[in-house]
Scaffold this motif. Structure first.
Motif, PDB file in Angstrom:
ATOM      1  N   SER A 168      -7.246   2.713  -5.386  1.00 31.04           N
ATOM      2  CA  SER A 168      -7.228   1.405  -6.055  1.00 31.04           C
ATOM      3  C   SER A 168      -7.604   0.267  -5.115  1.00 31.04           C
ATOM      4  CB  SER A 168      -5.833   1.170  -6.653  1.00 31.04           C
ATOM      5  OG  SER A 168      -4.823   1.362  -5.676  1.00 31.04           O
ATOM      6  N   HIS A 169      -8.061   0.590  -3.904  1.00 29.30           N
ATOM      7  CA  HIS A 169      -8.395  -0.493  -2.954  1.00 29.30           C
ATOM      8  C   HIS A 169      -9.584  -0.095  -2.087  1.00 29.30           C
ATOM      9  CE1 HIS A 169      -6.639  -3.893  -0.260  1.00 29.30           C
ATOM     10  NE2 HIS A 169      -7.957  -3.851  -0.170  1.00 29.30           N
ATOM     11  N   VAL A 170     -10.800  -0.393  -2.584  1.00 28.24           N
ATOM     12  CA  VAL A 170     -12.032  -0.037  -1.870  1.00 28.24           C
ATOM     13  C   VAL A 170     -12.972  -1.236  -1.879  1.00 28.24           C
ATOM     14  CG1 VAL A 170     -13.946   1.606  -1.742  1.00 28.24           C
ATOM     15  CG2 VAL A 170     -11.799   2.310  -2.776  1.00 28.24           C
ATOM     16  N   HIS A 171     -13.615  -1.478  -0.755  1.00 29.45           N
ATOM     17  CA  HIS A 171     -14.663  -2.502  -0.692  1.00 29.45           C
ATOM     18  C   HIS A 171     -16.009  -1.785  -0.668  1.00 29.45           C
ATOM     19  CE1 HIS A 171     -11.843  -5.819   0.163  1.00 29.45           C
ATOM     20  NE2 HIS A 171     -11.132  -4.880   0.754  1.00 29.45           N
ATOM     21  N   ILE A 172     -16.678  -1.773  -1.836  1.00 33.86           N
ATOM     22  CA  ILE A 172     -17.950  -1.048  -1.942  1.00 33.86           C
ATOM     23  C   ILE A 172     -19.116  -1.935  -1.473  1.00 33.86           C
ATOM     24  CG2 ILE A 172     -19.536   0.043  -3.596  1.00 33.86           C
ATOM     25  CD1 ILE A 172     -17.072   1.087  -5.110  1.00 33.86           C
ATOM     26  N   PHE A 208      -6.642  -8.239 -11.227  1.00 31.50           N
ATOM     27  CA  PHE A 208      -7.232  -9.272 -10.373  1.00 31.50           C
ATOM     28  C   PHE A 208      -6.721  -9.168  -8.947  1.00 31.50           C
ATOM     29  CE2 PHE A 208      -7.031 -10.623 -14.720  1.00 31.50           C
ATOM     30  CZ  PHE A 208      -8.334 -11.036 -14.959  1.00 31.50           C
ATOM     31  N   LYS A 209      -7.524  -9.734  -8.034  1.00 30.89           N
ATOM     32  CA  LYS A 209      -7.142  -9.755  -6.620  1.00 30.89           C
ATOM     33  C   LYS A 209      -7.260 -11.183  -6.121  1.00 30.89           C
ATOM     34  CE  LYS A 209      -6.931  -8.439  -2.136  1.00 30.89           C
ATOM     35  NZ  LYS A 209      -7.949  -7.639  -1.464  1.00 30.89           N
ATOM     36  N   CYS A 210      -6.298 -11.611  -5.299  1.00 31.02           N
ATOM     37  CA  CYS A 210      -6.444 -12.906  -4.636  1.00 31.02           C
ATOM     38  C   CYS A 210      -5.979 -12.814  -3.190  1.00 31.02           C
ATOM     39  CB  CYS A 210      -5.667 -14.002  -5.373  1.00 31.02           C
ATOM     40  SG  CYS A 210      -3.877 -13.872  -5.186  1.00 31.02           S
ATOM     41  N   VAL A 229      -0.796  -5.676  -1.926  1.00 33.16           N
ATOM     42  CA  VAL A 229      -1.703  -4.698  -1.308  1.00 33.16           C
ATOM     43  C   VAL A 229      -1.359  -4.534   0.172  1.00 33.16           C
ATOM     44  CG1 VAL A 229      -3.604  -5.149  -2.924  1.00 33.16           C
ATOM     45  CG2 VAL A 229      -3.525  -6.411  -0.775  1.00 33.16           C
ATOM     46  N   HIS A 230      -1.781  -3.454   0.704  1.00 32.10           N
ATOM     47  CA  HIS A 230      -1.661  -3.094   2.138  1.00 32.10           C
ATOM     48  C   HIS A 230      -0.468  -3.714   2.872  1.00 32.10           C
ATOM     49  CE1 HIS A 230      -3.691  -6.897   2.756  1.00 32.10           C
ATOM     50  NE2 HIS A 230      -4.892  -6.456   2.552  1.00 32.10           N
ATOM     51  N   LEU A 231       0.728  -3.364   2.405  1.00 35.68           N
ATOM     52  CA  LEU A 231       1.930  -3.809   3.117  1.00 35.68           C
ATOM     53  C   LEU A 231       1.922  -3.207   4.523  1.00 35.68           C
ATOM     54  CD1 LEU A 231       4.769  -5.249   2.812  1.00 35.68           C
ATOM     55  CD2 LEU A 231       5.668  -2.924   2.594  1.00 35.68           C
ATOM     56  N   THR A 281      -6.680   3.198   0.354  1.00 37.26           N
ATOM     57  CA  THR A 281      -7.303   3.207   1.689  1.00 37.26           C
ATOM     58  C   THR A 281      -7.576   1.821   2.262  1.00 37.26           C
ATOM     59  OG1 THR A 281      -9.582   3.233   0.878  1.00 37.26           O
ATOM     60  CG2 THR A 281      -8.493   5.384   1.215  1.00 37.26           C
ATOM     61  N   ASP A 282      -7.865   0.806   1.414  1.00 39.05           N
ATOM     62  CA  ASP A 282      -8.479  -0.435   1.904  1.00 39.05           C
ATOM     63  C   ASP A 282      -9.716  -0.100   2.738  1.00 39.05           C
ATOM     64  OD1 ASP A 282      -9.089  -3.055   2.345  1.00 39.05           O
ATOM     65  OD2 ASP A 282      -7.409  -3.482   3.672  1.00 39.05           O
ATOM     66  N   HIS A 283     -10.499   0.848   2.233  1.00 43.20           N
ATOM     67  CA  HIS A 283     -11.785   1.216   2.868  1.00 43.20           C
ATOM     68  C   HIS A 283     -12.637  -0.047   2.981  1.00 43.20           C
ATOM     69  CE1 HIS A 283     -15.231   3.966   3.593  1.00 43.20           C
ATOM     70  NE2 HIS A 283     -15.922   3.123   2.844  1.00 43.20           N
TER      71      HIS A 283
HETATM   72 ZN   LIG Z   1      -9.046  -4.963   1.256  1.00 40.25          ZN
END
Ligand SMILES: [Zn+2]
Length: 449
Positions: A59-63, A146-148, A238-240, A311-313
């Motif tokens: 649920s957390h990827v930067h494509i 949404f993401k902020c 996200v990403h604690l 992942t926060d890839h």
């Molecule tokens: Zn990220």
């Protein structure tokens, strides 16, 4: 497609790990049955002792596509994902250009993705300064949430939001019923700490760690929980990275505040005492913290305060890591791990007595629930998509560049000894990856919420 069966001694279902046959028809799971109840004359894929887990959901990827395809892209990210056991990626709304903050930008992303994807994908929408009028439109167009950012995201094209701007956006977010994913660090504590470090040695990891103190995360999470009580939206942290927030998050959850939490493989595998000075491949935000903190994050997962692992890839061209200078101030922050996240997690989890059922909960079911597709993805159960990862839990290997498979093969995981190997990945019954190859045409599709 005709009826076929996927067999293993270790099928990971919501009921546990059992010898079973998964019956698949037209890309869906028809049923999960004991092996002796296999229908006659059915085509069978027998994976023996290799485990079958639900296809993982990230649920957390930067494509990064469109606009920064030279950083990553749909083809390369989904290829790495298939090799890592993922069957669904949810793309973050930033690092691509345009950022996904309007329906027009979402449509540009759909055009860019078309025909390129080896696994399924979805796109988060962005909440930025001044786009509150676009929030409900993005929801209607099919984003799952949404993401902020509460702090500058370190890149142009996506703006942070302060409390005043959040208050303008939150009534719209609440009306959609969709989650708001928050990068939870406040600028105040980071600016103060960084100001004190102006003359420090930025080749030292300790300097970078001091520049992003736990307080920045704690203050941001506290603010978001209080806004959550006020506006009644679904909050996802996200990403604690700081374990110091676990008590506050546990209390909020038990009070009934709708908050969920993720952490990442790098926080669960590395700790700051092991990071050599000058090794900017380890830079990410919030930073990888102490060994003690790392163990407490594992306790957070065990106790259910942390719901999922994503992942926060977040790749970039290798030169942006400035490895030759080794300067933590100027290097790009982001760690890519799509193709290795499952072995990384399994290495750590199996050593602590967790099972593959825990992995499935953290890396498939939890993220699927966040992305609103928990009735279709993330479980091996009747009527779900036939998305599987065939995994050899006892295999061991040393991570090398050939395991990475995303566009730029740089990683802090190179040289790590890891446990568990992805043998094959199936997307809606079709083989998307097996033994190092990607057979057939890319079969991934967008899922719209
Ligand atoms: Zn990220």
């Amino acid at each position: 497609m005709s009826l076929e069966a996927f067999l293993s001694r270790r099928v990971v279902t919501p009921h546990g790990i059992e010898a079973a046959a998964v019956l698949v028809e037209d890309g869906r799971i028809l049923d999960v049955v004991p092996q002796h109840q296999l229908p006659a004359q059915i085509s069978v894929k027998d994976f023996g002792e290799a485990a079958i887990l639900p296809g993982l959901v990230d649920s957390h990827v930067h494509i990064n596509e469109p606009g920064r395809t030279e950083w990553e892209g749909f083809r390369t990210a989904t290829r790495a994902a298939a090799a890592g056991g993922y069957t669904l990626l949810v793309d973050m709304p930033l690092n691509c250009l345009p950022a996904t903050t309007t329906v027009a930008a979402l449509e540009a992303k759909r055009n860019a993705a078309s025909g390129q994807c080896h696994v399924d994908w979805m796109a988060w929408g962005g909440v930025v300064s001044g786009n509150q009028e676009h929030i409900e439109g993005l929801a209607a167009a099919g984003v799952p949430g949404f993401k902020c950012f509460l702090i500058h995201p370190g890149i142009d094209g996506f703006t942070m939001v302060n409390e005043r701007e959040l208050r303008a956006a939150l009534p719209h977010v609440a009306r959609t019923g969709l989650p708001l994913l928050v990068h939870a660090e406040l600028p105040g504590p980071v600016d103060t700490a960084t100001g004190r470090l102006a003359a420090a040695d930025w080749s030292k990891y300790a300097t970078y760690l001091q520049s992003r103190p736990d307080e920045a995360e704690l203050a941001a999470i506290q603010l978001m929980i209080s806004l959550c009580r006020e506006y009644h939206f679904r909050l996802h942290v996200v990403h604690l990275a700081t374990s110091q927030a676990l008590d506050m998050l546990r209390a909020a959850k038990s009070e009934g505040v709708p908050v969920s939490v993720e952490t990442c493989p790098h926080y669960l595998h590395f700790s700051s005492d092991k990071i050599p000075d000058g090794q900017t491949l380890f830079k990410c935000a919030p930073p990888i913290r102490s060994r003690e903190n790392h163990e407490k994050l594992w306790q957070g997962l065990q106790g259910g305060v942390i719901d999922l692992v994503a992942t926060d890839h977040s790749p970039c061209p290798p030169e942006m890591k400035r490895s030759s200078e080794g300067n933590f101030r100027t290097a790009w922050g982001g760690i890519s791990s799509l193709s290795l996240a499952l072995p990384v997690l399994w290495t750590e989890a199996s050593g602590r007595g967790f099972s593959l059922a825990d992995i499935a909960r953290w890396m498939a079911e939890g993220p699927a629930r966040l992305a609103g597709c928990a009735t279709r993805k993330g479980r091996i159960a009747k009527d779900f998509d036939a998305d599987f990862v065939v995994f050899e839990p006892e295999a061991e290997f040393i991570a090398t560049e050939q395991h990475l498979l995303y566009r730029h093969r740089v990683s802090p995981y190179l040289g790590e000894k890891l446990r568990g190997a992805v043998k094959a990945t199936y997307l809606r019954g079709n083989c998307a990856f097996a033994d190092g190859k990607f057979p057939g045409k890319p079969g991934g599709r967008e899922l719209r919420w």
